[in-house]
Write a protein that holds these residues in place. Structure first.
Motif, PDB file in Angstrom:
ATOM      1  N   UNK A  85       0.845  -1.201   0.000  1.00  0.00           N
ATOM      2  CA  UNK A  85       0.000   0.000   0.000  1.00  0.00           C
ATOM      3  C   UNK A  85       0.880   1.251   0.000  1.00  0.00           C
ATOM      4  N   UNK A  86       1.502   1.595  -1.134  1.00  0.00           N
ATOM      5  CA  UNK A  86       2.387   2.764  -1.171  1.00  0.00           C
ATOM      6  C   UNK A  86       1.654   4.096  -1.051  1.00  0.00           C
ATOM      7  N   UNK A  87       0.333   4.066  -1.227  1.00  0.00           N
ATOM      8  CA  UNK A  87      -0.494   5.273  -1.104  1.00  0.00           C
ATOM      9  C   UNK A  87      -1.628   4.950  -0.130  1.00  0.00           C
ATOM     10  N   UNK A  88      -1.682   5.665   1.007  1.00  0.00           N
ATOM     11  CA  UNK A  88      -2.649   5.299   2.042  1.00  0.00           C
ATOM     12  C   UNK A  88      -3.112   6.527   2.819  1.00  0.00           C
ATOM     13  N   UNK A  89      -4.254   6.369   3.475  1.00  0.00           N
ATOM     14  CA  UNK A  89      -4.862   7.460   4.239  1.00  0.00           C
ATOM     15  C   UNK A  89      -4.276   7.517   5.644  1.00  0.00           C
ATOM     16  N   UNK A  90      -4.107   8.738   6.156  1.00  0.00           N
ATOM     17  CA  UNK A  90      -3.618   8.931   7.516  1.00  0.00           C
ATOM     18  C   UNK A  90      -4.655   9.700   8.319  1.00  0.00           C
ATOM     19  N   UNK A  91      -4.469   9.787   9.635  1.00  0.00           N
ATOM     20  CA  UNK A  91      -5.438  10.507  10.459  1.00  0.00           C
ATOM     21  C   UNK A  91      -5.087  11.992  10.522  1.00  0.00           C
ATOM     22  N   UNK A  92      -5.983  12.774  11.119  1.00  0.00           N
ATOM     23  CA  UNK A  92      -5.811  14.233  11.156  1.00  0.00           C
ATOM     24  C   UNK A  92      -4.558  14.640  11.923  1.00  0.00           C
ATOM     25  N   UNK A  93      -4.251  13.908  12.984  1.00  0.00           N
ATOM     26  CA  UNK A  93      -3.079  14.249  13.793  1.00  0.00           C
ATOM     27  C   UNK A  93      -1.787  14.121  12.993  1.00  0.00           C
ATOM     28  N   UNK A  94      -1.654  12.999  12.283  1.00  0.00           N
ATOM     29  CA  UNK A  94      -0.453  12.795  11.480  1.00  0.00           C
ATOM     30  C   UNK A  94      -0.422  13.757  10.296  1.00  0.00           C
ATOM     31  N   UNK A  95      -1.584  14.046   9.722  1.00  0.00           N
ATOM     32  CA  UNK A  95      -1.661  15.012   8.617  1.00  0.00           C
ATOM     33  C   UNK A  95      -1.077  16.357   9.056  1.00  0.00           C
ATOM     34  N   UNK A  96      -1.529  16.850  10.203  1.00  0.00           N
ATOM     35  CA  UNK A  96      -1.057  18.144  10.707  1.00  0.00           C
ATOM     36  C   UNK A  96       0.431  18.105  11.016  1.00  0.00           C
ATOM     37  N   UNK A  97       0.882  16.978  11.546  1.00  0.00           N
ATOM     38  CA  UNK A  97       2.291  16.825  11.910  1.00  0.00           C
ATOM     39  C   UNK A  97       3.185  16.868  10.667  1.00  0.00           C
ATOM     40  N   UNK A  98       2.835  16.077   9.647  1.00  0.00           N
ATOM     41  CA  UNK A  98       3.640  16.037   8.421  1.00  0.00           C
ATOM     42  C   UNK A  98       3.599  17.389   7.698  1.00  0.00           C
ATOM     43  N   UNK A  99       2.429  17.994   7.659  1.00  0.00           N
ATOM     44  CA  UNK A  99       2.299  19.293   7.006  1.00  0.00           C
ATOM     45  C   UNK A  99       3.166  20.336   7.690  1.00  0.00           C
ATOM     46  N   UNK A 100       3.136  20.360   9.021  1.00  0.00           N
ATOM     47  CA  UNK A 100       3.942  21.328   9.777  1.00  0.00           C
ATOM     48  C   UNK A 100       5.432  21.074   9.572  1.00  0.00           C
ATOM     49  N   UNK A 101       5.832  19.798   9.564  1.00  0.00           N
ATOM     50  CA  UNK A 101       7.243  19.473   9.359  1.00  0.00           C
ATOM     51  C   UNK A 101       7.725  19.867   7.974  1.00  0.00           C
ATOM     52  N   UNK A 102       6.868  19.701   6.974  1.00  0.00           N
ATOM     53  CA  UNK A 102       7.233  20.104   5.610  1.00  0.00           C
ATOM     54  C   UNK A 102       7.476  21.601   5.541  1.00  0.00           C
ATOM     55  N   UNK A 103       6.642  22.383   6.226  1.00  0.00           N
ATOM     56  CA  UNK A 103       6.834  23.832   6.275  1.00  0.00           C
ATOM     57  C   UNK A 103       8.124  24.188   7.012  1.00  0.00           C
ATOM     58  N   UNK A 104       8.404  23.486   8.108  1.00  0.00           N
ATOM     59  CA  UNK A 104       9.623  23.741   8.870  1.00  0.00           C
ATOM     60  C   UNK A 104      10.863  23.461   8.028  1.00  0.00           C
ATOM     61  N   UNK A 105      10.843  22.341   7.298  1.00  0.00           N
ATOM     62  CA  UNK A 105      11.975  21.988   6.441  1.00  0.00           C
ATOM     63  C   UNK A 105      12.190  23.052   5.374  1.00  0.00           C
ATOM     64  N   UNK A 106      11.091  23.498   4.756  1.00  0.00           N
ATOM     65  CA  UNK A 106      11.185  24.529   3.720  1.00  0.00           C
ATOM     66  C   UNK A 106      11.774  25.818   4.270  1.00  0.00           C
ATOM     67  N   UNK A 107      11.356  26.191   5.474  1.00  0.00           N
ATOM     68  CA  UNK A 107      11.859  27.424   6.090  1.00  0.00           C
ATOM     69  C   UNK A 107      13.350  27.311   6.392  1.00  0.00           C
ATOM     70  N   UNK A 108      13.765  26.158   6.927  1.00  0.00           N
ATOM     71  CA  UNK A 108      15.188  25.959   7.235  1.00  0.00           C
ATOM     72  C   UNK A 108      16.022  25.892   5.962  1.00  0.00           C
ATOM     73  N   UNK A 109      15.481  25.320   4.902  1.00  0.00           N
ATOM     74  CA  UNK A 109      16.204  25.270   3.633  1.00  0.00           C
ATOM     75  C   UNK A 109      16.438  26.668   3.089  1.00  0.00           C
ATOM     76  N   UNK A 110      15.427  27.530   3.204  1.00  0.00           N
ATOM     77  CA  UNK A 110      15.577  28.920   2.748  1.00  0.00           C
ATOM     78  C   UNK A 110      16.659  29.642   3.550  1.00  0.00           C
TER      79      UNK A 110
END
Length: 261
Positions: A85-110
């Motif tokens: 299952x390489x593509x799967x649904x996650x819960x709201x908690x993990x969604x928010x966590x991954x989304x926030x981490x992606x933003x953090x990574x982007x900010x640190x990369x800049x």
């Protein structure tokens, strides 16, 4: 249709909104909001259709980070679930966590890219790597705790694929023959190939090529080593063979790839 859409990428793609239709190793998938797509050299991903409102966040991971974590957590059940299952649904908690981490990574990369201090850049790289590690572990924990993962059966065939991928990550710089990895599994080449194709949906030679090109792109894009040095390090007999191999599998010469990256 975009063929081999994520050919040399490893990481996590989070769909924030919209949807898209994908083929992953020839099987159809629909990625919608709140679903994660796992990127790996063992997956050949084709993008068929994308809604006009589709948006995503991508967390890219270096191969050594991913395989180091897999070795440490030793959870075959997690790897089996991702393979199936390489593509799967996650819960709201993990969604928010991954989304926030992606933003953090982007900010640190800049901040890293705008810094002129080498030590400061290095610190940002470490910070980014730690966030990537945490993100991967959180996804692994979610899969382990999820009932689908708990119910997954650890079969010998799936274990063979998992061990193949781990060994390939360690040996791709020196061993690129299917025979070598079949021998490691104590299987004939034909039987080994049939198992890998059945579980992963693609041949072991194609997986080996994907890992080899991914590693070559890292050396071309992230080091100043000459083409001759890279060819030697990756155990090609001479740089001509490496150049030919790279161009056959990417459509571009290694020198051109380096220029645009």
């Amino acid at each position: 249709m975009k063929d081999n859409h994520y050919f040399d990428k490893i990481g996590i793609v989070l769909c924030q909104q919209g949807n898209r239709q994908l083929l992953i190793n020839g099987k159809p998938y629909t990625q919608k909001r709140g679903m994660i797509l796992i990127l790996s050299p063992i997956f050949v991903i084709q993008e068929l259709e994308v809604s006009s409102d589709y948006s995503e966040r991508f967390i890219s991971a270096e191969p050594h980070i991913v395989f180091s974590l897999l070795n440490r957590i030793s959870q075959i059940v997690v790897a089996v679930h991702i393979i199936n299952h390489p593509c799967f649904e996650i819960d709201d908690e993990l969604f928010s966590y991954i989304e926030a981490n992606a933003f953090r990574i982007s900010a640190y990369e800049d901040k890293r890219d705008s810094s002129e201090n080498a030590d400061e850049k290095g610190i940002y790289d470490i910070m980014i790597e730690k966030i990537v590690e945490e993100s991967i572990l959180r996804v692994a924990l979610f899969l382990y705790q999820n009932q689908r993962a708990k119910d997954a059966k650890e079969t010998s065939n799936e274990n063979i694929l998992f061990e193949f991928v781990l060994q390939l990550q360690q040996g791709v710089m020196t061993n690129r023959s299917v025979e070598y990895y079949a021998d490691k599994a104590n299987l004939s080449v034909g039987y080994f190939s049939s198992i890998i194709r059945k579980i992963a949906g693609i041949s072991p030679s194609r997986i080996i090529t994907a890992f080899t090109i991914a590693r070559a792109k890292i050396l071309l894009g992230q080091t100043k080593k000459s083409i001759k040095e890279i060819a030697s390090e990756m155990n090609f007999p001479e740089q001509y063979t490496f150049r030919k191999y790279f161009k056959q599998n990417t459509g571009m010469a290694p020198t051109f790839y380096r220029e645009i990256h």
